[in-house]
Design a protein around this motif. Sequence first.
Motif, PDB file in Angstrom:
ATOM      1  N   VAL A  15       0.843  -1.185   0.000  1.00  0.00           N
ATOM      2  CA  VAL A  15       0.000   0.000   0.000  1.00  0.00           C
ATOM      3  C   VAL A  15       0.884   1.243   0.000  1.00  0.00           C
ATOM      4  CG1 VAL A  15      -0.224   0.269   2.497  1.00  0.00           C
ATOM      5  CG2 VAL A  15      -2.156   0.840   1.042  1.00  0.00           C
ATOM      6  N   LEU A  16       0.286   2.365  -0.275  1.00  0.00           N
ATOM      7  CA  LEU A  16       0.930   3.666  -0.196  1.00  0.00           C
ATOM      8  C   LEU A  16       1.414   4.211  -1.522  1.00  0.00           C
ATOM      9  CD1 LEU A  16       2.871   3.597   3.183  1.00  0.00           C
ATOM     10  CD2 LEU A  16       0.574   4.376   2.707  1.00  0.00           C
ATOM     11  N   PHE A  17       0.760   3.899  -2.580  1.00  0.00           N
ATOM     12  CA  PHE A  17       1.002   4.607  -3.821  1.00  0.00           C
ATOM     13  C   PHE A  17      -0.059   5.687  -3.909  1.00  0.00           C
ATOM     14  CE2 PHE A  17       2.624   0.350  -4.615  1.00  0.00           C
ATOM     15  CZ  PHE A  17       3.899   0.632  -5.077  1.00  0.00           C
ATOM     16  N   PHE A  18       0.341   6.949  -3.883  1.00  0.00           N
ATOM     17  CA  PHE A  18      -0.627   8.029  -4.055  1.00  0.00           C
ATOM     18  C   PHE A  18      -1.230   7.947  -5.441  1.00  0.00           C
ATOM     19  CE2 PHE A  18       1.445  10.790  -0.705  1.00  0.00           C
ATOM     20  CZ  PHE A  18       0.326  10.814   0.096  1.00  0.00           C
ATOM     21  N   PHE A  19      -2.453   8.338  -5.577  1.00  0.00           N
ATOM     22  CA  PHE A  19      -3.015   8.405  -6.918  1.00  0.00           C
ATOM     23  C   PHE A  19      -3.501   9.813  -7.201  1.00  0.00           C
ATOM     24  CE2 PHE A  19      -6.873   7.345  -4.577  1.00  0.00           C
ATOM     25  CZ  PHE A  19      -7.817   8.144  -5.175  1.00  0.00           C
ATOM     26  N   PHE A  20      -3.503  10.143  -8.465  1.00  0.00           N
ATOM     27  CA  PHE A  20      -3.915  11.466  -8.907  1.00  0.00           C
ATOM     28  C   PHE A  20      -5.433  11.562  -8.885  1.00  0.00           C
ATOM     29  CE2 PHE A  20      -5.278  14.217 -12.446  1.00  0.00           C
ATOM     30  CZ  PHE A  20      -4.791  15.413 -11.965  1.00  0.00           C
ATOM     31  N   GLN A  21      -5.940  12.643  -8.334  1.00  0.00           N
ATOM     32  CA  GLN A  21      -7.368  12.888  -8.303  1.00  0.00           C
ATOM     33  C   GLN A  21      -7.616  14.238  -8.956  1.00  0.00           C
ATOM     34  OE1 GLN A  21      -9.400  12.123  -4.613  1.00  0.00           O
ATOM     35  NE2 GLN A  21     -10.714  13.862  -4.918  1.00  0.00           N
ATOM     36  N   ALA A  22      -8.159  14.220 -10.151  1.00  0.00           N
ATOM     37  CA  ALA A  22      -8.356  15.451 -10.917  1.00  0.00           C
ATOM     38  C   ALA A  22      -9.325  16.401 -10.213  1.00  0.00           C
ATOM     39  CB  ALA A  22      -8.864  15.130 -12.315  1.00  0.00           C
ATOM     40  N   GLU A  23     -10.393  15.875  -9.699  1.00  0.00           N
ATOM     41  CA  GLU A  23     -11.373  16.658  -8.950  1.00  0.00           C
ATOM     42  C   GLU A  23     -12.146  15.715  -8.060  1.00  0.00           C
ATOM     43  OE1 GLU A  23     -15.099  17.421 -11.602  1.00  0.00           O
ATOM     44  OE2 GLU A  23     -13.332  17.698 -12.865  1.00  0.00           O
ATOM     45  N   ASP A  24     -12.887  16.259  -7.100  1.00  0.00           N
ATOM     46  CA  ASP A  24     -13.616  15.415  -6.171  1.00  0.00           C
ATOM     47  C   ASP A  24     -14.537  14.460  -6.928  1.00  0.00           C
ATOM     48  OD1 ASP A  24     -14.213  14.519  -3.613  1.00  0.00           O
ATOM     49  OD2 ASP A  24     -16.071  15.667  -3.595  1.00  0.00           O
ATOM     50  N   GLY A  25     -14.424  13.205  -6.601  1.00  0.00           N
ATOM     51  CA  GLY A  25     -15.274  12.199  -7.229  1.00  0.00           C
ATOM     52  C   GLY A  25     -14.672  11.565  -8.471  1.00  0.00           C
ATOM     53  N   ILE A  26     -13.604  12.130  -9.007  1.00  0.00           N
ATOM     54  CA  ILE A  26     -12.958  11.565 -10.191  1.00  0.00           C
ATOM     55  C   ILE A  26     -11.707  10.823  -9.732  1.00  0.00           C
ATOM     56  CG2 ILE A  26     -11.926  12.048 -12.440  1.00  0.00           C
ATOM     57  CD1 ILE A  26     -14.933  12.735 -12.217  1.00  0.00           C
ATOM     58  N   ARG A  27     -11.665   9.544  -9.961  1.00  0.00           N
ATOM     59  CA  ARG A  27     -10.557   8.712  -9.492  1.00  0.00           C
ATOM     60  C   ARG A  27      -9.747   8.156 -10.661  1.00  0.00           C
ATOM     61  NH1 ARG A  27     -12.362  10.875  -5.163  1.00  0.00           N
ATOM     62  NH2 ARG A  27     -12.782   9.628  -3.334  1.00  0.00           N
ATOM     63  N   ASP A  28      -9.251   9.035 -11.522  1.00  0.00           N
ATOM     64  CA  ASP A  28      -8.493   8.600 -12.690  1.00  0.00           C
ATOM     65  C   ASP A  28      -7.245   7.821 -12.315  1.00  0.00           C
ATOM     66  OD1 ASP A  28     -10.308   9.759 -14.393  1.00  0.00           O
ATOM     67  OD2 ASP A  28      -9.188  11.630 -14.588  1.00  0.00           O
ATOM     68  N   GLY A  29      -6.694   8.056 -11.159  1.00  0.00           N
ATOM     69  CA  GLY A  29      -5.471   7.384 -10.749  1.00  0.00           C
ATOM     70  C   GLY A  29      -5.593   5.879 -10.660  1.00  0.00           C
ATOM     71  N   LEU A  70      -7.132  -2.318   6.711  1.00  0.00           N
ATOM     72  CA  LEU A  70      -5.894  -1.749   6.186  1.00  0.00           C
ATOM     73  C   LEU A  70      -5.625  -0.356   6.736  1.00  0.00           C
ATOM     74  CD1 LEU A  70      -6.002  -2.906   2.472  1.00  0.00           C
ATOM     75  CD2 LEU A  70      -4.782  -3.930   4.394  1.00  0.00           C
ATOM     76  N   TRP A  71      -6.676   0.403   7.035  1.00  0.00           N
ATOM     77  CA  TRP A  71      -6.500   1.755   7.557  1.00  0.00           C
ATOM     78  C   TRP A  71      -5.806   1.742   8.914  1.00  0.00           C
ATOM     79  CZ3 TRP A  71     -11.110  -0.799   7.300  1.00  0.00           C
ATOM     80  CH2 TRP A  71     -11.725  -1.090   8.494  1.00  0.00           C
ATOM     81  N   GLU A  72      -5.832   0.613   9.629  1.00  0.00           N
ATOM     82  CA  GLU A  72      -5.150   0.511  10.917  1.00  0.00           C
ATOM     83  C   GLU A  72      -3.675   0.147  10.754  1.00  0.00           C
ATOM     84  OE1 GLU A  72      -7.256  -2.489  13.052  1.00  0.00           O
ATOM     85  OE2 GLU A  72      -8.923  -1.163  13.560  1.00  0.00           O
ATOM     86  N   GLN A  73      -3.296  -0.326   9.592  1.00  0.00           N
ATOM     87  CA  GLN A  73      -1.955  -0.855   9.408  1.00  0.00           C
ATOM     88  C   GLN A  73      -1.048   0.025   8.563  1.00  0.00           C
ATOM     89  OE1 GLN A  73      -1.860  -5.065   8.656  1.00  0.00           O
ATOM     90  NE2 GLN A  73      -4.035  -5.178   9.070  1.00  0.00           N
ATOM     91  N   PHE A  74      -1.617   0.989   7.845  1.00  0.00           N
ATOM     92  CA  PHE A  74      -0.823   1.807   6.950  1.00  0.00           C
ATOM     93  C   PHE A  74      -1.217   3.273   7.097  1.00  0.00           C
ATOM     94  CE2 PHE A  74      -1.218  -2.372   4.969  1.00  0.00           C
ATOM     95  CZ  PHE A  74       0.121  -2.704   4.788  1.00  0.00           C
ATOM     96  N   GLU A  75      -0.248   4.138   6.994  1.00  0.00           N
ATOM     97  CA  GLU A  75      -0.484   5.579   7.089  1.00  0.00           C
ATOM     98  C   GLU A  75       0.292   6.264   5.967  1.00  0.00           C
ATOM     99  OE1 GLU A  75      -2.079   8.972   8.310  1.00  0.00           O
ATOM    100  OE2 GLU A  75      -2.558   7.080   9.276  1.00  0.00           O
ATOM    101  N   PRO A  76      -0.305   7.139   5.187  1.00  0.00           N
ATOM    102  CA  PRO A  76      -1.702   7.563   5.245  1.00  0.00           C
ATOM    103  C   PRO A  76      -2.640   6.466   4.727  1.00  0.00           C
ATOM    104  CG  PRO A  76      -0.643   8.518   3.321  1.00  0.00           C
ATOM    105  CD  PRO A  76       0.419   7.778   4.067  1.00  0.00           C
ATOM    106  N   SER A  77      -3.918   6.651   4.979  1.00  0.00           N
ATOM    107  CA  SER A  77      -4.889   5.633   4.557  1.00  0.00           C
ATOM    108  C   SER A  77      -5.963   6.207   3.637  1.00  0.00           C
ATOM    109  CB  SER A  77      -5.534   4.986   5.787  1.00  0.00           C
ATOM    110  OG  SER A  77      -6.225   5.961   6.541  1.00  0.00           O
ATOM    111  N   GLU A  78      -5.794   7.424   3.190  1.00  0.00           N
ATOM    112  CA  GLU A  78      -6.743   8.042   2.257  1.00  0.00           C
ATOM    113  C   GLU A  78      -6.017   8.426   0.971  1.00  0.00           C
ATOM    114  OE1 GLU A  78     -10.043   8.612   2.417  1.00  0.00           O
ATOM    115  OE2 GLU A  78     -10.229   7.689   4.403  1.00  0.00           O
TER     116      GLU A  78
END
Length: 122
Positions: A15-29, A70-78
């Motif tokens: 875990v922990l690959f950031f993804f690109f978010q063009a705008e709220d609700g768009i998860r192109d990453g 997973l949110w308890e085991q990795f930081e950041p989790s969002e």
Amino acid sequence: MVPKRSYIPEWYVIVLFFFFQAEDGIRDGLDEVYPPEKELDLTATYKGAAGQKVGWKKLNGRPGGYAMALWEQFEPSEFIISYALTHVYSPIDQTLPLLVGSDDGAKIFLNGQEIYRFLDVR
């Protein structure tokens, strides 16, 4: 009547690959291909979110899905990309249900082929 469900208790997670978010609700990453999709090497490490070194971690004894927490085991989790790997063996060729849940988008691969895709916000 309560359904009987069996969970897979052994997973490898990275875990922990950031993804690109063009705008709220768009998860192109989620369509970007990260190293774990290019090669499967459970000993490999990669440059993850915030430049930290990330590698595969074995999670034993916890049921799959929500109980993996997973949110308890990795930081950041969002706003991150994570990968989970397990092996399912069957002595016979059969069709079985696959129950899927995610906090936002998810892609599932079986034997290298994408079999599920949800690229939206939940």
